[in-house]
Scaffold this motif. Structure first.
Motif, PDB file in Angstrom:
ATOM      1  N   UNK A 205       0.804  -1.232   0.000  1.00  0.00           N
ATOM      2  CA  UNK A 205       0.000   0.000   0.000  1.00  0.00           C
ATOM      3  C   UNK A 205       0.831   1.273   0.000  1.00  0.00           C
ATOM      4  N   UNK A 206       2.151   1.154   0.223  1.00  0.00           N
ATOM      5  CA  UNK A 206       3.032   2.322   0.247  1.00  0.00           C
ATOM      6  C   UNK A 206       4.285   2.020  -0.568  1.00  0.00           C
ATOM      7  N   UNK A 207       4.930   3.094  -1.037  1.00  0.00           N
ATOM      8  CA  UNK A 207       6.220   2.965  -1.696  1.00  0.00           C
ATOM      9  C   UNK A 207       7.307   3.326  -0.682  1.00  0.00           C
ATOM     10  N   UNK A 208       8.208   2.406  -0.395  1.00  0.00           N
ATOM     11  CA  UNK A 208       9.303   2.658   0.538  1.00  0.00           C
ATOM     12  C   UNK A 208      10.427   1.679   0.235  1.00  0.00           C
ATOM     13  N   UNK A 209      11.642   2.035   0.662  1.00  0.00           N
ATOM     14  CA  UNK A 209      12.794   1.194   0.334  1.00  0.00           C
ATOM     15  C   UNK A 209      13.701   0.906   1.519  1.00  0.00           C
ATOM     16  N   UNK A 210      13.441   1.516   2.679  1.00  0.00           N
ATOM     17  CA  UNK A 210      14.261   1.237   3.853  1.00  0.00           C
ATOM     18  C   UNK A 210      13.399   1.412   5.102  1.00  0.00           C
ATOM     19  N   UNK A 211      13.871   0.947   6.271  1.00  0.00           N
ATOM     20  CA  UNK A 211      13.046   1.022   7.487  1.00  0.00           C
ATOM     21  C   UNK A 211      12.562   2.426   7.820  1.00  0.00           C
ATOM     22  N   UNK A 212      13.399   3.447   7.590  1.00  0.00           N
ATOM     23  CA  UNK A 212      12.989   4.817   7.889  1.00  0.00           C
ATOM     24  C   UNK A 212      11.829   5.243   6.997  1.00  0.00           C
ATOM     25  N   UNK A 213      11.901   4.911   5.719  1.00  0.00           N
ATOM     26  CA  UNK A 213      10.816   5.260   4.800  1.00  0.00           C
ATOM     27  C   UNK A 213       9.547   4.474   5.119  1.00  0.00           C
ATOM     28  N   UNK A 214       9.691   3.203   5.520  1.00  0.00           N
ATOM     29  CA  UNK A 214       8.509   2.424   5.891  1.00  0.00           C
ATOM     30  C   UNK A 214       7.850   3.017   7.132  1.00  0.00           C
ATOM     31  N   UNK A 215       8.659   3.380   8.124  1.00  0.00           N
ATOM     32  CA  UNK A 215       8.101   3.979   9.341  1.00  0.00           C
ATOM     33  C   UNK A 215       7.329   5.247   9.008  1.00  0.00           C
ATOM     34  N   UNK A 364      14.503  32.844  12.123  1.00  0.00           N
ATOM     35  CA  UNK A 364      14.225  33.907  13.094  1.00  0.00           C
ATOM     36  C   UNK A 364      15.314  34.962  12.960  1.00  0.00           C
ATOM     37  N   UNK A 365      14.930  36.166  12.551  1.00  0.00           N
ATOM     38  CA  UNK A 365      15.879  37.268  12.394  1.00  0.00           C
ATOM     39  C   UNK A 365      15.318  38.456  13.156  1.00  0.00           C
ATOM     40  N   UNK A 366      15.808  38.633  14.369  1.00  0.00           N
ATOM     41  CA  UNK A 366      15.223  39.653  15.225  1.00  0.00           C
ATOM     42  C   UNK A 366      13.781  39.294  15.527  1.00  0.00           C
ATOM     43  N   UNK A 367      12.870  40.204  15.224  1.00  0.00           N
ATOM     44  CA  UNK A 367      11.449  39.931  15.392  1.00  0.00           C
ATOM     45  C   UNK A 367      10.811  39.435  14.099  1.00  0.00           C
ATOM     46  N   UNK A 368      11.580  39.411  13.027  1.00  0.00           N
ATOM     47  CA  UNK A 368      11.047  38.986  11.729  1.00  0.00           C
ATOM     48  C   UNK A 368      11.168  37.472  11.574  1.00  0.00           C
ATOM     49  N   UNK A 369      10.191  36.869  10.880  1.00  0.00           N
ATOM     50  CA  UNK A 369      10.164  35.431  10.636  1.00  0.00           C
ATOM     51  C   UNK A 369      10.059  35.188   9.138  1.00  0.00           C
ATOM     52  N   UNK A 370      10.911  34.295   8.624  1.00  0.00           N
ATOM     53  CA  UNK A 370      10.949  34.011   7.199  1.00  0.00           C
ATOM     54  C   UNK A 370      10.915  32.501   6.972  1.00  0.00           C
ATOM     55  N   UNK A 371      10.053  32.059   6.073  1.00  0.00           N
ATOM     56  CA  UNK A 371      10.024  30.657   5.665  1.00  0.00           C
ATOM     57  C   UNK A 371      11.157  30.437   4.673  1.00  0.00           C
ATOM     58  N   UNK A 372      12.056  29.509   5.001  1.00  0.00           N
ATOM     59  CA  UNK A 372      13.204  29.264   4.129  1.00  0.00           C
ATOM     60  C   UNK A 372      13.128  27.919   3.422  1.00  0.00           C
ATOM     61  N   UNK A 373      12.271  27.025   3.906  1.00  0.00           N
ATOM     62  CA  UNK A 373      12.088  25.731   3.241  1.00  0.00           C
ATOM     63  C   UNK A 373      10.774  25.138   3.714  1.00  0.00           C
ATOM     64  N   UNK A 374      10.048  24.520   2.790  1.00  0.00           N
ATOM     65  CA  UNK A 374       8.795  23.844   3.134  1.00  0.00           C
ATOM     66  C   UNK A 374       8.624  22.651   2.206  1.00  0.00           C
ATOM     67  N   UNK A 375       8.299  21.492   2.777  1.00  0.00           N
ATOM     68  CA  UNK A 375       8.119  20.280   1.976  1.00  0.00           C
ATOM     69  C   UNK A 375       6.896  19.525   2.468  1.00  0.00           C
ATOM     70  N   UNK A 376       6.345  18.711   1.578  1.00  0.00           N
ATOM     71  CA  UNK A 376       5.239  17.827   1.919  1.00  0.00           C
ATOM     72  C   UNK A 376       5.618  16.402   1.558  1.00  0.00           C
ATOM     73  N   UNK A 377       5.145  15.448   2.350  1.00  0.00           N
ATOM     74  CA  UNK A 377       5.428  14.042   2.092  1.00  0.00           C
ATOM     75  C   UNK A 377       4.817  13.613   0.771  1.00  0.00           C
ATOM     76  N   UNK A 378       5.475  12.672   0.127  1.00  0.00           N
ATOM     77  CA  UNK A 378       4.954  12.153  -1.124  1.00  0.00           C
ATOM     78  C   UNK A 378       5.222  13.030  -2.320  1.00  0.00           C
ATOM     79  N   UNK A 379       6.192  13.947  -2.204  1.00  0.00           N
ATOM     80  CA  UNK A 379       6.541  14.789  -3.342  1.00  0.00           C
ATOM     81  C   UNK A 379       5.567  15.909  -3.607  1.00  0.00           C
ATOM     82  N   UNK A 380       4.885  16.391  -2.561  1.00  0.00           N
ATOM     83  CA  UNK A 380       3.940  17.490  -2.726  1.00  0.00           C
ATOM     84  C   UNK A 380       4.646  18.825  -2.875  1.00  0.00           C
ATOM     85  N   UNK A 381       3.984  19.881  -2.410  1.00  0.00           N
ATOM     86  CA  UNK A 381       4.506  21.241  -2.544  1.00  0.00           C
ATOM     87  C   UNK A 381       5.863  21.355  -1.860  1.00  0.00           C
TER      88      UNK A 381
END
Length: 569
Positions: A205-215, A364-381
């Protein structure tokens, strides 16, 4: 061909790297038996322990469908277990060599479920249900269960080996998770669901190739739909299997008995449809069709600790997964040449290690917050460009800001139903279950926030330790800095300019001052170097302290280094 004193070996029926199984005859009694022997090698001690454990557990079970161990022998450094003889094959082999109709499958599924029910009544969890540990006699289709090397007693004296390993493709989410909790027969039912899915579709039911991916798959990936199979799988069977594969134990069948009840309903429905089709063809009689949508048994959604549950001892396996994550990250550092691809790999490893569906690294830069990386499981956004937090709607802003203010770990176990973020627009819109905000400190300074989300499991992030996640996120911060530096060099070569929230935090003059501070110059020396008054240097330093949220010279230089403002020195 291997030999065992006192037994004549006839035919090897299974052999892998660690064990060999064969049909044999006892020379003293002339009885047919099955011999299972551990091979000598690096895992001999572990395999011996499993064999001894199987002998202790299965040897006292008075269940006809259990392959009964008869004798435990030692041969050299290896153990040998003598089992009752059964002329059968594994379910995997049977389904590959026989055409099994939906009706026959349900009949087999009922028999297997009844064996699990008997084990549950004897307070034993099998913990290793898969197509290779269920045996079928082809002629009689009698079912037997073997492979008790990981079994657990749920009452009385528990002299069980710790649950350090198992068969990763068939391990339930609760066995892969790092939080403390109880484990019961619903874990075996999940493994049975994986087994049924594989036997009917010929794939996992899932695509995985090692214990970490199966978990990670068990915790954060929805099973592939049972569609497009040939022959087609009835919807009623598909729904039963998907219920077995529910991520949380409360959403599965609560006992083998409830599973049997639905399987029997499904069988009666198929038999009635066969009668209807037969009658329609013979008599052209328009009988009303049965509802093809099986109404699955309703269970209570909460289960308390019972005698048939056991505390989950997952620390060893969790540490193994953490080690696998670190090794995978180390391999990525040695193989990936492009910073963006390395960043993508590291973020995906973080998702796998945490059992998360979505992950985000917020700077976190002072009081400013910036998104520097975002990923979704399964090759999403996936996003790897710097974006102000307010311009990104893929995280719960309130949770991220809470971590930035408190500088402490924030965990929400059921965000959509409870907690202080329940009425936020993001939670109302996305309906997440588990949320995590982990502050990442580098050289004692809050540098970024790791945001994780799982919409399938409640309490997914209640770990005992976040050290490995912190380490992986820190590596991702380093890679992001390298990526920015490389992109900056490329832009400068092309006559462009560099955008960085870090450089926009300080003025050009303040950056000059902080860089001279970093090489150890005093205020007077900085003034002389920049041809300005000492008082002006003092004012610049005061502004730098305020913007970097520090109050000491060393802290200012350290924060500037973290922000990448000193890279040209």
């Amino acid at each position: 061909m291997f030999t065992v004193p006192g037994y004549e070996i006839h035919e090897v029926i299974l052999e892998d790297q660690h064990i060999v199984v064969a049909y044999a005859t006892c020379t003293q009694t002339a009885c047919n038996v099955i011999v299972k022997m551990v091979k000598e090698g690096p895992r001999t001690i572990i395999e011996n322990a499993k064999l001894m454990h199987e002998f202790e557990i299965a040897g006292v079970l008075d269940i006809p469908e259990i392959v009964k161990p008869l004798v435990l022998l030692r041969q050299g450094n290896s153990l040998v277990i003598i089992l009752q003889s059964i002329k059968g094959v594994t379910l995997r082999h049977y389904f590959r060599s026989h055409r099994v109709s939906s009706r026959n499958f349900i009949q087999l599924a009922i028999r297997i479920s009844r064996v699990l029910d008997k084990l549950n009544q004897h307070h034993v969890l099998h913990m290793n249900i898969r197509p290779d540990t269920i045996i079928i006699e082809p002629n009689s289709t009698h079912i037997y269960v073997t492979g008790f090397g990981y079994a657990v007693r749920t009452e009385g004296e528990r002299r069980n080996i710790p649950l350090l390993e198992g068969s990763p493709p068939y391990m339930s989410p609760e066995r892969n998770a790092r939080m403390n909790g109880m484990i019961d027969v619903r874990s075996d039912l999940y493994s049975l669901g994986i087994t049924f899915y594989e036997l009917l579709s010929g794939r996992m039911p899932f695509h995985a190739s090692d214990p970490l991916e199966w978990a990670h798959a068990h915790l954060a990936i929805e099973p592939l739909p049972l569609a497009g199979e040939s022959p087609p799988i009835p919807e009623s069977i598909s729904r039963i299997i998907l219920k077995l594969l529910a991520k949380t134990a409360e959403e599965r069948y609560q006992s083998p008995g409830q599973l049997i009840e639905d399987l029997e309903k499904c069988l009666h429905q198929l038999e009635a449809e066969e009668i209807y089709e037969s009658g329609k063809n013979a008599l052209q009689h328009n009988m009303p069709r049965l509802d093809s949508r099986l109404r699955l048994t309703k269970e209570q959604t909460s289960v308390t600790k019972t005698e048939s549950s056991v505390p989950m001892i997952s620390f060893g396996y969790a540490r193994m997964l953490d080690l696998a994550a670190l090794m995978k990250a180390s391999k990525a550092f040695s193989e990936e040449k492009e910073p963006e691809q390395l960043m993508r790999t590291l973020m995906n490893i973080i998702l796998e290690d945490a059992g998360a569906q979505r992950g985000c690294l917020v700077r976190v830069i002072g009081e400013a917050l910036y998104v520097e990386a975002a990923v979704e499981a399964g090759g999403g956004v996936a996003i790897f460009e710097t974006v102000p937090l307010d311009e990104y709607d893929g995280v719960c802003h309130e949770l991220v800001r809470c971590v930035a203010v408190t500088k402490d770990l924030v965990i929400v176990n059921d965000a959509y139903k409870e907690g202080k973020f329940v009425n936020t627009s993001y939670v109302v819109r996305r309906r997440p279950k588990s949320l995590l905000g982990l502050p990442i400190y580098i050289q004692g300074i809050l540098t970024c926030i790791l945001y994780l989300e799982n919409n399938l499991i409640r309490g997914a992030f209640g770990f005992d330790s976040y050290e490995v996640l912190h380490m992986l996120a820190s590596q991702a911060v380093y890679v992001k800095k390298q990526q920015f530096s490389l992109e900056g060099i490329r832009k400068l070569k092309n006559g462009g300019h560099i955008f960085s929230p870090s450089t926009h935090l300080l003025t050009d003059r303040e950056i000059e001052v902080i860089r001279l501070m970093a090489v150890g110059l005093s205020n007077k020396e900085i003034a002389d170097r920049l041809f300005i008054a000492t008082g002006t240097v003092h004012v610049h330093i005061k502004h730098i302290y305020a913007k970097l949220k520090v109050n000491r010279r060393v802290q200012a230089v350290t924060q500037a280094a973290v922000l990448g403002l000193l890279e040209d020195i």
